[in-house]
Write a protein that holds these residues in place. Structure first.
Motif, mmCIF file in Angstrom:
data_model
loop_
_atom_site.group_PDB
_atom_site.id
_atom_site.type_symbol
_atom_site.label_atom_id
_atom_site.label_comp_id
_atom_site.label_asym_id
_atom_site.label_seq_id
_atom_site.Cartn_x
_atom_site.Cartn_y
_atom_site.Cartn_z
ATOM 1 N N LEU A 71 0.871 -1.258 0.050
ATOM 2 C CA LEU A 71 0.032 0.040 -0.073
ATOM 3 C C LEU A 71 1.024 1.187 0.000
ATOM 4 C CD1 LEU A 71 -2.602 -1.364 2.635
ATOM 5 C CD2 LEU A 71 -2.788 -0.964 0.241
ATOM 6 N N PRO A 72 0.407 2.396 -0.632
ATOM 7 C CA PRO A 72 1.128 3.438 -0.674
ATOM 8 C C PRO A 72 1.115 4.285 0.582
ATOM 9 C CG PRO A 72 -0.801 3.964 -1.739
ATOM 10 C CD PRO A 72 -0.824 2.459 -1.575
ATOM 11 N N PHE A 73 1.964 5.357 0.894
ATOM 12 C CA PHE A 73 1.737 6.309 1.932
ATOM 13 C C PHE A 73 0.994 7.472 1.603
ATOM 14 C CE2 PHE A 73 2.617 9.717 4.668
ATOM 15 C CZ PHE A 73 2.645 8.983 6.103
ATOM 16 N N THR A 74 -0.353 7.532 1.875
ATOM 17 C CA THR A 74 -1.253 8.714 1.445
ATOM 18 C C THR A 74 -1.622 10.004 2.143
ATOM 19 O OG1 THR A 74 -3.010 7.513 2.461
ATOM 20 C CG2 THR A 74 -2.766 6.758 0.346
ATOM 21 N N TYR A 75 -0.816 10.068 3.328
ATOM 22 C CA TYR A 75 -0.899 11.285 4.346
ATOM 23 C C TYR A 75 -0.089 12.338 3.779
ATOM 24 C CZ TYR A 75 -3.862 8.347 7.289
ATOM 25 O OH TYR A 75 -4.908 7.440 7.938
ATOM 26 N N PRO A 76 -0.149 13.660 4.111
ATOM 27 C CA PRO A 76 0.726 14.658 3.902
ATOM 28 C C PRO A 76 2.146 14.459 4.757
ATOM 29 C CG PRO A 76 -1.413 15.465 4.537
ATOM 30 C CD PRO A 76 -1.652 14.116 5.105
ATOM 31 N N PRO A 77 2.973 15.123 4.111
ATOM 32 C CA PRO A 77 4.314 14.994 4.754
ATOM 33 C C PRO A 77 4.691 15.181 6.287
ATOM 34 C CG PRO A 77 4.544 16.258 2.643
ATOM 35 C CD PRO A 77 3.106 16.059 3.079
ATOM 36 N N PHE A 78 3.933 16.126 6.761
ATOM 37 C CA PHE A 78 3.706 16.405 8.204
ATOM 38 C C PHE A 78 3.451 14.986 9.059
ATOM 39 C CE2 PHE A 78 1.782 17.537 12.251
ATOM 40 C CZ PHE A 78 2.781 18.169 12.864
ATOM 41 N N ALA A 79 2.701 14.176 8.647
ATOM 42 C CA ALA A 79 2.318 13.166 9.287
ATOM 43 C C ALA A 79 3.354 11.988 9.044
ATOM 44 C CB ALA A 79 0.970 12.380 8.428
ATOM 45 N N ALA A 80 3.970 11.988 7.935
ATOM 46 C CA ALA A 80 5.349 11.202 7.893
ATOM 47 C C ALA A 80 6.332 11.484 9.194
ATOM 48 C CB ALA A 80 5.880 11.262 6.461
ATOM 49 N N LEU A 81 6.559 12.882 9.146
ATOM 50 C CA LEU A 81 7.436 13.031 10.259
ATOM 51 C C LEU A 81 6.966 12.641 11.753
ATOM 52 C CD1 LEU A 81 8.233 16.944 9.211
ATOM 53 C CD2 LEU A 81 9.814 14.995 8.830
ATOM 54 N N LEU A 82 5.513 12.865 12.178
ATOM 55 C CA LEU A 82 5.119 12.299 13.155
ATOM 56 C C LEU A 82 5.283 10.806 13.336
ATOM 57 C CD1 LEU A 82 1.963 14.162 13.516
ATOM 58 C CD2 LEU A 82 3.888 14.528 15.043
ATOM 59 N N PHE A 83 5.368 10.104 12.276
ATOM 60 C CA PHE A 83 5.386 8.549 12.094
ATOM 61 C C PHE A 83 6.687 8.226 12.490
ATOM 62 C CE2 PHE A 83 1.083 8.558 9.788
ATOM 63 C CZ PHE A 83 0.431 8.725 10.935
ATOM 64 N N THR A 84 7.788 8.893 12.182
ATOM 65 C CA THR A 84 9.110 8.492 12.642
ATOM 66 C C THR A 84 9.385 8.083 14.085
ATOM 67 O OG1 THR A 84 9.755 10.677 13.207
ATOM 68 C CG2 THR A 84 10.096 10.135 10.975
ATOM 69 N N ALA A 85 8.328 8.500 14.796
ATOM 70 C CA ALA A 85 8.328 7.951 16.230
ATOM 71 C C ALA A 85 7.907 6.585 16.350
ATOM 72 C CB ALA A 85 7.317 8.679 17.233
ATOM 73 N N LEU A 86 7.442 5.942 15.175
ATOM 74 C CA LEU A 86 6.953 4.631 15.256
ATOM 75 C C LEU A 86 8.127 3.567 14.682
ATOM 76 C CD1 LEU A 86 3.323 4.892 13.592
ATOM 77 C CD2 LEU A 86 3.882 4.506 16.037
ATOM 78 N N THR A 87 9.135 4.243 14.269
ATOM 79 C CA THR A 87 10.165 3.357 13.852
ATOM 80 C C THR A 87 10.978 2.590 14.901
ATOM 81 O OG1 THR A 87 11.561 5.228 13.822
ATOM 82 C CG2 THR A 87 10.391 4.674 11.916
ATOM 83 N N ALA A 88 10.838 3.125 16.247
ATOM 84 C CA ALA A 88 11.258 2.591 17.335
ATOM 85 C C ALA A 88 10.745 1.464 17.874
ATOM 86 C CB ALA A 88 11.331 3.460 18.617
ATOM 87 N N LEU A 89 9.550 0.929 17.607
ATOM 88 C CA LEU A 89 8.794 -0.184 17.865
ATOM 89 C C LEU A 89 8.667 -1.266 16.742
ATOM 90 C CD1 LEU A 89 5.742 1.734 19.712
ATOM 91 C CD2 LEU A 89 8.026 0.654 20.764
ATOM 92 N N PRO A 90 8.470 -2.581 17.271
ATOM 93 C CA PRO A 90 7.996 -3.484 16.240
ATOM 94 C C PRO A 90 6.674 -3.181 15.590
ATOM 95 C CG PRO A 90 8.802 -4.537 18.302
ATOM 96 C CD PRO A 90 8.692 -3.025 18.519
#
Length: 390
Positions: A71-90
């Protein structure tokens, strides 16, 4: 007697805490057993990884787990910045983080609309509604965003920071921008300015940090090809989807979509104005939310989380039978019993079309009912003023 009263008052934290405990256990067990969980939260996490690794957010995501659809990432770039926090978790614990937020979000979204006595039962029953359980199952952010909008519009009544939260939410998912118009209609001009400023501010921040992705999003990725290919699917309950299922693509369909969108927005804002003058700002908020679902090109069934405060509002107003009927309708069976996918929606019978478009039809009926009720009330006030004058 005192113990019984305290138990009744404590049912809300029991429901919220119980749900959070269950979701935490599910996330842990699924993580330990390496079982797939949370397709959309996996996409959020992969988008965050794209930012961290310097990859394009709007190209194929390399950090998706093997079991996930591409699936593609469909949210604005600001959302992608926020979701960097999820990279710390499985992946499964990313799902767990969003699932843990579901019950508190439901509480904050319901509290201004529901009677205190009915709140525990409404909270518990909300988990049976398709928009809720689908949002949780996919690892979506819909409940969190709805709670943020309600908190900003209703709970932060006397705060000088009102509007900022909605602006940030709109930078994560664009549809909440409609609440700027809502704020203007109800003459909360300062709040509208703060909302727009917050949206532009965090969007500009994302443009500075992710210039290439920002240009790509606002020039092409915003018109996602994945959405265009699936807009007629039964899981999309917007007006544009209804037209895609009932009319051939072309100029006529475009005219119908645009004309309805303009008419819907105009009538909705008129309703908001009238409801605000009548002192019913909660109903006005629900009208704007409903309008956003109708005019958005994509309103997946899990986007319809606003049915939860709507049911709470109906129960508080004494319309329990209507609330129960709507709740039953939104358990998800209407989407499950009709043929779907691959364009078969165009071949629906009349009965299948009514059932398959049920979410949309119910919202349209609610809008017409609200218009008729306001009209009757206006006629009654005119008649009473005439009698008084006589």
């Amino acid at each position: 007697m005192k113990w019984s009263k305290e138990l009744r008052l404590n049912r809300v934290p029991v429901v919220v805490g119980g749900a959070m405990t269950v979701f935490a256990l599910v996330a842990l067990v699924w993580w330990i057993s390496d079982t797939p969980l949370g397709i959309d939260s996996a996409v959020y996490r992969a988008g965050g990884f794209a930012v961290v690794r310097g990859e394009s957010v709007y190209s194929p995501l390399h950090a998706l787990p093997d079991w996930a659809l591409e699936l593609p990432f469909t949210y604005p770039p600001f959302a992608a910045l926020l979701f960097t926090a999820l990279t710390a978790l499985p992946t499964q614990l990313c799902w767990g983080l969003l699932a843990l937020a579901a019950a508190p979000s439901l509480y904050f979204a319901l509290r201004p609309f529901a009677d205190r006595a009915h709140l525990p039962l409404l909270l518990l029953g909300a988990f049976a509604l398709q928009p809720v359980w689908q949002t949780i199952g996919l690892g979506q952010v819909n409940l969190v965003l709805m709670a943020a909008v309600v908190a900003d519009m209703v709970l932060l009544r006397d705060s000088r920071w009102r509007g900022i939260t909605i602006g940030i939410v709109a930078a994560i998912k664009l549809i909440p921008l409609i609440f700027i118009v809502h704020l203007l209609v109800v003459r909360r001009f300062a709040d509208a300015v703060r909302t727009l400023a917050a949206f532009l501010g965090v969007t500009a921040f994302a443009m500075v940090v992710l210039p290439g992705d920002s240009v790509r999003y606002w020039t092409s990725a915003i018109l996602n090809a994945h959405f265009a290919a699936t807009k007629g699917w039964v899981g999309n309950q917007s007006w544009q989807a209804f037209v895609a299922r009932t009319m051939p693509d072309g100029t006529a369909a475009t005219v119908v979509i645009v004309a309805f969108g303009v008419a819907c927005a105009a009538l909705a804002m008129w309703l908001v104005h009238r409801l605000h003058r009548a002192g019913d700002d909660r109903a006005a908020l629900l009208v704007t939310a409903g309008c956003s679902l109708l005019i958005s090109p994509i309103s997946w069934t899990h986007h319809w989380v606003w049915v939860v405060p709507a049911v709470g509002y109906l129960v508080a107003k004494g319309h329990r039978g209507v609330a129960v009927a709507i709740a039953v309708l939104f358990t998800g069976w209407t989407v499950a019993v009709v043929p779907g996918g691959g364009g078969v929606e165009r071949d629906w019978t009349l009965g299948e079309a009514i059932v398959g478009n049920a979410y949309l039809i119910v919202l349209l009926i609610a809008g017409v009912t609200c218009l008729a009720r306001l009209s009757r009330n206006q006629d009654r006030l005119v008649a009473e003023s005439g009698v008084t004058g006589a």
